[in-house]
Design a protein around this motif. Structure first.
Motif, PDB file in Angstrom:
ATOM      1  N   TYR A 180      -5.128   8.476  -9.783  1.00 19.59           N
ATOM      2  CA  TYR A 180      -4.585   7.280  -9.138  1.00 19.59           C
ATOM      3  C   TYR A 180      -3.536   7.692  -8.110  1.00 19.59           C
ATOM      4  CZ  TYR A 180      -6.824   4.257 -12.547  1.00 19.59           C
ATOM      5  OH  TYR A 180      -7.748   3.584 -13.287  1.00 19.59           O
ATOM      6  N   PRO A 200       0.117   6.090  -6.078  1.00 16.56           N
ATOM      7  CA  PRO A 200       1.135   5.063  -6.370  1.00 16.56           C
ATOM      8  C   PRO A 200       0.639   3.656  -6.014  1.00 16.56           C
ATOM      9  CG  PRO A 200       2.175   6.968  -5.384  1.00 16.56           C
ATOM     10  CD  PRO A 200       0.701   7.234  -5.361  1.00 16.56           C
ATOM     11  N   GLN A 201      -0.232   3.538  -5.009  1.00 14.46           N
ATOM     12  CA  GLN A 201      -0.715   2.203  -4.614  1.00 14.46           C
ATOM     13  C   GLN A 201      -1.745   1.637  -5.585  1.00 14.46           C
ATOM     14  OE1 GLN A 201       0.117   4.342  -2.247  1.00 14.46           O
ATOM     15  NE2 GLN A 201       1.400   3.150  -0.846  1.00 14.46           N
ATOM     16  N   THR A 202      -2.515   2.503  -6.221  1.00 13.16           N
ATOM     17  CA  THR A 202      -3.550   1.997  -7.134  1.00 13.16           C
ATOM     18  C   THR A 202      -3.100   2.037  -8.592  1.00 13.16           C
ATOM     19  OG1 THR A 202      -4.537   4.191  -7.284  1.00 13.16           O
ATOM     20  CG2 THR A 202      -5.458   2.708  -5.638  1.00 13.16           C
ATOM     21  N   TRP A 203      -1.998   2.690  -8.870  1.00 14.60           N
ATOM     22  CA  TRP A 203      -1.490   2.815 -10.254  1.00 14.60           C
ATOM     23  C   TRP A 203      -1.102   1.435 -10.774  1.00 14.60           C
ATOM     24  CZ3 TRP A 203      -2.006   5.997 -13.966  1.00 14.60           C
ATOM     25  CH2 TRP A 203      -1.037   6.224 -14.940  1.00 14.60           C
ATOM     26  N   PRO A 204      -1.641   0.994 -11.933  1.00 15.23           N
ATOM     27  CA  PRO A 204      -1.353  -0.366 -12.422  1.00 15.23           C
ATOM     28  C   PRO A 204       0.123  -0.538 -12.810  1.00 15.23           C
ATOM     29  CG  PRO A 204      -3.152   0.673 -13.652  1.00 15.23           C
ATOM     30  CD  PRO A 204      -2.536   1.729 -12.821  1.00 15.23           C
ATOM     31  N   ASP A 205       0.578  -1.804 -12.838  1.00 16.28           N
ATOM     32  CA  ASP A 205       1.975  -2.082 -13.173  1.00 16.28           C
ATOM     33  C   ASP A 205       2.310  -1.669 -14.602  1.00 16.28           C
ATOM     34  OD1 ASP A 205       2.306  -3.054 -10.706  1.00 16.28           O
ATOM     35  OD2 ASP A 205       2.168  -5.182 -11.247  1.00 16.28           O
ATOM     36  N   TYR A 264      10.526   4.923 -16.357  1.00 19.47           N
ATOM     37  CA  TYR A 264      10.695   4.367 -15.004  1.00 19.47           C
ATOM     38  C   TYR A 264       9.859   5.180 -14.013  1.00 19.47           C
ATOM     39  CZ  TYR A 264      13.160   3.626 -10.549  1.00 19.47           C
ATOM     40  OH  TYR A 264      13.475   3.379  -9.241  1.00 19.47           O
ATOM     41  N   LYS A 305       6.115   4.501 -14.401  1.00 16.48           N
ATOM     42  CA  LYS A 305       5.655   3.280 -13.726  1.00 16.48           C
ATOM     43  C   LYS A 305       5.574   3.481 -12.224  1.00 16.48           C
ATOM     44  CE  LYS A 305       6.521  -0.028 -17.264  1.00 16.48           C
ATOM     45  NZ  LYS A 305       7.378  -1.014 -17.876  1.00 16.48           N
ATOM     46  N   ASN A 306       6.419   4.372 -11.686  1.00 16.54           N
ATOM     47  CA  ASN A 306       6.382   4.654 -10.247  1.00 16.54           C
ATOM     48  C   ASN A 306       5.393   5.762  -9.886  1.00 16.54           C
ATOM     49  OD1 ASN A 306       8.091   2.763  -9.202  1.00 16.54           O
ATOM     50  ND2 ASN A 306       9.925   3.999  -9.521  1.00 16.54           N
TER      51      ASN A 306
END
Lengths: 208, 111
Positions: free
Chosen positions: A7, A9-14, A91, A94-95
């Motif tokens: 993945y 960072p743009q496609t990584w889910p929240d 954190y 997630k990023n």
């Protein structure tokens, strides 16, 4: 679908830990386990409170003479800080910053090891004074409660170290994100238990 | 199949928004940590200052409970949505734990 799909960072889910069915199951199952752990520690606390300062006649140890606050204070600060460092790790997860997460988990492990070293020093000191596991009902209850917490710290450390090493070259995937997340929940739970141990065992022990 | 997931590509705006939001959340976490450290300091100072034990015991127990609630709801994310079942599991565990402690304290030494 490929478990190791990469993945960005743009496609990584929240919430990468709860995207897959596997992740959802891990999340729920782990909280159920923590509910069970709560009962385990509560029964050890109950035993300790019932047997505190009690034992066969001629007991030379009590919570007031045994415990030293400066050491407990340092241990508390170390474990509390290690809880924050694992928040930082999540954190970064997630990023989608893999190196950042590994680094903060590494710091968490170092703090955990420092805590463990101090606990071993403390237990060793008590045993040298003659306050060993079979000395009295009080000593057995104390070592069982605080020792069970110590074993949880050991398990947490081994768990996190294995995750760091095993995934070092893999990077993030939806396969290992739930693993990291549950390990961090476990580490926070260790701190939750310690908050009650330093309050109920040490602080209230010194007060009497 | 249990690892399947839909891939969704965030737009630049969405991505920046969520990044900002996470940074803000992280600042909240640091505030939580500061409060926890502060409570710990109060608890240790109260004991070191040698006040009456009938004053200290309830105060430090209350501080411990608040600190644990902060840990559960913020560090362990229980305040976020999708945490109803975890809350149920944990509170049922805490309830039975409380009953156990009450039983041991009353049955053994109060009789």
């Amino acid at each position: 679908m490929d478990l190791n799909k990469k993945y960005t960072p743009q496609t990584w889910p929240d919430h990468p830990e709860q995207v897959t069915m596997e992740g959802k199951n891990k999340f729920l199952g782990f909280w159920l386990f923590l509910g069970g752990e709560t009962v385990l520690f509560a029964s050890l606390f109950a035993t300790y409170l019932a047997l505190k300062n009690k034992g066969p006649s001629g007991m030379e140890f009590s919570t007031q003479t045994l415990f030293e606050l400066p050491l407990v204070f340092i241990m508390t600060m170390i474990l509390l800080t290690s809880s924050l460092t694992s928040v930082y790790a999540m954190y970064h997860m997630k990023n989608h910053n893999f190196k950042g997460m590994q680094l903060w988990l590494g710091i968490t492990v170092v703090l955990g090891l420092a805590f463990l070293a101090l606990e071993i020093y403390e237990f060793n000191h008590y045993v040298h004074l003659g306050f060993n596991y079979s000395q009295s009902a009080f000593s057995s209850a104390f070592f069982t409660l605080v020792g069970t917490h110590g074993i949880h710290v050991v398990v947490g450390l081994v768990w996190i170290i294995l995750l760091i090493v095993r995934n070092a070259k893999r990077g993030f995937s939806l396969y290992n994100a739930p693993k990291y997340y549950t390990a961090s929940l476990y580490w926070h739970f260790i701190d939750v238990v310690w908050v009650f141990i330093f309050t109920v065992v040490y602080l209230m022990g010194v007060v009497g | 199949m249990s690892h399947d997931a839909q891939v969704y590509v965030k737009s630049e705006t969405e991505f920046n928004y969520i990044k900002q939001k996470r940074r803000k959340d992280m600042r909240g976490q640091i505030t939580t940590f500061a409060i926890m450290i502060f409570f710990t300091l109060i608890a240790f100072t109260a004991v070191a200052a040698d006040f009456s034990k009938y004053l200290i015991a309830p105060v430090i127990l209350l501080l411990a409970v608040v600190q644990v609630i902060l840990q559960l709801f913020y560090f362990m994310h229980m305040s976020e949505k999708n945490h109803n079942v975890p809350m149920y599991f944990l509170f049922v565990g805490a309830f039975f734990g409380f009953i156990t402690i009450l039983t041991f304290l009353t049955i053994i030494w109060w009789g």
